[in-house]
Design a protein around this motif. Structure first.
Motif, PDB file in Angstrom:
ATOM      1  N   LEU A   1       0.814  -1.212   0.000  1.00 19.04           N
ATOM      2  CA  LEU A   1       0.000   0.000   0.000  1.00 19.04           C
ATOM      3  C   LEU A   1       0.850   1.266   0.000  1.00 19.04           C
ATOM      4  CD1 LEU A   1      -2.732  -0.998   2.608  1.00 19.04           C
ATOM      5  CD2 LEU A   1      -2.924  -1.045   0.112  1.00 19.04           C
ATOM      6  N   ILE A   2       0.421   2.247  -0.800  1.00 12.07           N
ATOM      7  CA  ILE A   2       1.034   3.574  -0.783  1.00 12.07           C
ATOM      8  C   ILE A   2       0.064   4.509  -0.066  1.00 12.07           C
ATOM      9  CG2 ILE A   2       1.777   5.547  -2.171  1.00 12.07           C
ATOM     10  CD1 ILE A   2       2.631   3.585  -4.325  1.00 12.07           C
ATOM     11  N   PRO A   3       0.481   5.064   1.072  1.00 10.66           N
ATOM     12  CA  PRO A   3      -0.430   5.937   1.815  1.00 10.66           C
ATOM     13  C   PRO A   3      -0.650   7.260   1.088  1.00 10.66           C
ATOM     14  CG  PRO A   3       1.745   5.917   2.835  1.00 10.66           C
ATOM     15  CD  PRO A   3       1.786   4.904   1.734  1.00 10.66           C
ATOM     16  N   THR A   4      -1.785   7.886   1.356  1.00 13.13           N
ATOM     17  CA  THR A   4      -2.071   9.211   0.810  1.00 13.13           C
ATOM     18  C   THR A   4      -2.269  10.216   1.935  1.00 13.13           C
ATOM     19  OG1 THR A   4      -4.453   8.707   0.694  1.00 13.13           O
ATOM     20  CG2 THR A   4      -3.116   8.243  -1.270  1.00 13.13           C
ATOM     21  N   GLN A   5      -1.958   9.798   3.143  1.00 15.88           N
ATOM     22  CA  GLN A   5      -2.060  10.656   4.333  1.00 15.88           C
ATOM     23  C   GLN A   5      -0.730  10.565   5.065  1.00 15.88           C
ATOM     24  OE1 GLN A   5      -5.697  10.141   6.665  1.00 15.88           O
ATOM     25  NE2 GLN A   5      -4.513  10.289   8.558  1.00 15.88           N
ATOM     26  N   ALA A   6      -0.127  11.715   5.362  1.00 13.89           N
ATOM     27  CA  ALA A   6       1.246  11.731   5.884  1.00 13.89           C
ATOM     28  C   ALA A   6       1.345  11.463   7.373  1.00 13.89           C
ATOM     29  CB  ALA A   6       1.911  13.066   5.555  1.00 13.89           C
ATOM     30  N   ARG A   7       0.245  11.629   8.103  1.00 13.84           N
ATOM     31  CA  ARG A   7       0.349  11.469   9.563  1.00 13.84           C
ATOM     32  C   ARG A   7      -0.934  10.882  10.141  1.00 13.84           C
ATOM     33  NH1 ARG A   7       0.332  16.390   7.929  1.00 13.84           N
ATOM     34  NH2 ARG A   7       2.600  16.400   7.973  1.00 13.84           N
ATOM     35  N   VAL A   8      -0.774  10.204  11.258  1.00 12.20           N
ATOM     36  CA  VAL A   8      -1.904   9.710  12.043  1.00 12.20           C
ATOM     37  C   VAL A   8      -1.652  10.086  13.494  1.00 12.20           C
ATOM     38  CG1 VAL A   8      -2.375   7.773  10.476  1.00 12.20           C
ATOM     39  CG2 VAL A   8      -0.840   7.436  12.421  1.00 12.20           C
ATOM     40  N   TYR A   9      -2.696   9.934  14.327  1.00 16.59           N
ATOM     41  CA  TYR A   9      -2.585  10.347  15.725  1.00 16.59           C
ATOM     42  C   TYR A   9      -2.522   9.138  16.648  1.00 16.59           C
ATOM     43  CZ  TYR A   9      -3.508  14.913  13.840  1.00 16.59           C
ATOM     44  OH  TYR A   9      -3.409  16.060  13.109  1.00 16.59           O
ATOM     45  N   ALA A  10      -1.568   9.183  17.563  1.00 14.61           N
ATOM     46  CA  ALA A  10      -1.271   8.038  18.427  1.00 14.61           C
ATOM     47  C   ALA A  10      -2.485   7.578  19.229  1.00 14.61           C
ATOM     48  CB  ALA A  10      -0.114   8.391  19.372  1.00 14.61           C
ATOM     49  N   ASP A  11      -3.281   8.528  19.727  1.00 17.55           N
ATOM     50  CA  ASP A  11      -4.424   8.145  20.554  1.00 17.55           C
ATOM     51  C   ASP A  11      -5.463   7.374  19.759  1.00 17.55           C
ATOM     52  OD1 ASP A  11      -4.817  10.687  19.248  1.00 17.55           O
ATOM     53  OD2 ASP A  11      -6.689  10.888  20.347  1.00 17.55           O
ATOM     54  N   GLU A  12      -5.607   7.712  18.475  1.00 16.95           N
ATOM     55  CA  GLU A  12      -6.601   7.022  17.652  1.00 16.95           C
ATOM     56  C   GLU A  12      -6.145   5.605  17.299  1.00 16.95           C
ATOM     57  OE1 GLU A  12      -8.478   9.067  14.447  1.00 16.95           O
ATOM     58  OE2 GLU A  12      -8.197  11.027  15.373  1.00 16.95           O
ATOM     59  N   LEU A  13      -4.842   5.371  17.310  1.00 15.66           N
ATOM     60  CA  LEU A  13      -4.337   4.028  17.029  1.00 15.66           C
ATOM     61  C   LEU A  13      -4.838   3.030  18.072  1.00 15.66           C
ATOM     62  CD1 LEU A  13      -0.620   4.591  15.928  1.00 15.66           C
ATOM     63  CD2 LEU A  13      -2.629   4.174  14.494  1.00 15.66           C
ATOM     64  N   ASN A  14      -4.965   3.483  19.323  1.00 17.63           N
ATOM     65  CA  ASN A  14      -5.464   2.595  20.377  1.00 17.63           C
ATOM     66  C   ASN A  14      -6.900   2.165  20.103  1.00 17.63           C
ATOM     67  OD1 ASN A  14      -3.047   2.774  21.833  1.00 17.63           O
ATOM     68  ND2 ASN A  14      -3.713   4.618  22.918  1.00 17.63           N
ATOM     69  N   GLY A  15      -7.714   3.118  19.633  1.00 16.13           N
ATOM     70  CA  GLY A  15      -9.101   2.796  19.308  1.00 16.13           C
ATOM     71  C   GLY A  15      -9.203   1.832  18.135  1.00 16.13           C
ATOM     72  N   ARG A  16      -8.362   2.047  17.117  1.00 15.18           N
ATOM     73  CA  ARG A  16      -8.385   1.156  15.955  1.00 15.18           C
ATOM     74  C   ARG A  16      -7.892  -0.240  16.330  1.00 15.18           C
ATOM     75  NH1 ARG A  16      -9.911   5.570  14.903  1.00 15.18           N
ATOM     76  NH2 ARG A  16     -11.607   4.588  16.056  1.00 15.18           N
ATOM     77  N   ARG A  17      -6.926  -0.311  17.236  1.00 17.21           N
ATOM     78  CA  ARG A  17      -6.438  -1.624  17.671  1.00 17.21           C
ATOM     79  C   ARG A  17      -7.543  -2.382  18.395  1.00 17.21           C
ATOM     80  NH1 ARG A  17      -0.834  -3.158  20.878  1.00 17.21           N
ATOM     81  NH2 ARG A  17      -1.412  -5.301  21.391  1.00 17.21           N
TER      82      ARG A  17
END
Length: 260
Positions: free
Chosen positions: A156-172
């Protein structure tokens, strides 16, 4: 016109059951050794006779047969039942799992509140995909079609340069419980652009998931896409190029602090 989603599309078919003649001690042991189960359907052969929970056996004698303590006023679903109707039953009855029985009363599956949530997520995503397909066709004057695939995260080639650490916990949390939406990917002549799901992909990568389910929008006549140019400009060639921004720098947190 969309067809209704049915219980049989989302139910779990392999169901752990107990027998009416099993003892309270037997079932208590099964519950203790299980992965998150707090009760089981009670079946005589394939026929659903009742349901027993940890609460039912709490004050019962160890050698008491389950048929003497199980609930027999079963609330059940049918395989052809609309999943929305099953959701209403689960919500109104306060139960977490609904046995699914056929016309003969045989247990054929079980649907949980988690399955119901997943059904809502999966039906919301196609609307998002349809909107993106129409946008691509209108902006670029191209035709596209949709496929459902399993994609490798490494491709995959991302089209978004950044994500937020707190949201990673919710996605996990969602990934570990099977609640994550499929990704949305654009296939432009074999180049797989990640259009939606950057937090999900990073969370999946952190827990060792290598492939994920995706709605893939295939460009019939390859063309240079704006999001592809943006990814190249920002140096994005793999998911490892995505920056993880600390929770304290999340714009919602910063806005909240300004308001305090």
């Amino acid at each position: 016109m969309t067809t209704k989603a049915t219980v049989k599309e989302y139910m779990t078919r392999e169901v752990q059951t107990v027998s009416p003649t099993d003892t309270v001690a037997d079932v208590a042991q099964r519950i203790a050794e299980s992965d998150g189960h707090n009760g089981f359907p009670v079946c005589d052969g394939r026929k659903a006779e009742g349901f027993v929970t940890a609460r039912d056996i709490l004050l019962s004698a160890d050698d008491a047969p389950i048929e003497t303590v199980m609930a027999t006023d079963l609330v059940v679903a049918h395989p052809e039942m609309d999943v929305n109707d099953a959701a209403r039953v689960i919500l109104r009855s306060g139960i977490q799992k609904l046995p699914v029985v056929d016309d003969a009363g045989n247990l054929v599956g079980i649907i949980s509140n988690t399955d119901v949530i997943r059904s809502q997520i999966e039906r919301a995503t196609p609307e998002k995909v349809g909107k993106l397909m129409r946008t691509l066709e209108q902006i670029h004057g191209i035709t596209v079609h949709q496929e459902r695939r399993t994609v490798s995260l490494s491709n995959l080639i991302p089209t978004q340069a950044r994500v937020y650490a707190d949201e990673l916990n919710g996605r996990r949390y969602e990934l570990e419980r099977g609640l994550a939406e499929p990704l949305v990917v654009i296939d432009n002549n074999g180049t797989l652009l990640l259009a939606d799901g950057h937090h999900r992909v990073l969370a999946a990568d952190r827990i060792g998931i290598e492939e994920m389910d995706a709605y893939v929008i295939v460009v019939d006549d390859p063309v240079e896409l704006g999001m592809q140019r943006t990814a190249e400009k920002e140096g994005l060639s793999s998911i490892s190029d995505i920056d993880i921004v600390d929770y304290a720098r999340h714009p919602l947190v910063e806005t909240t602090r300004r308001l305090q």
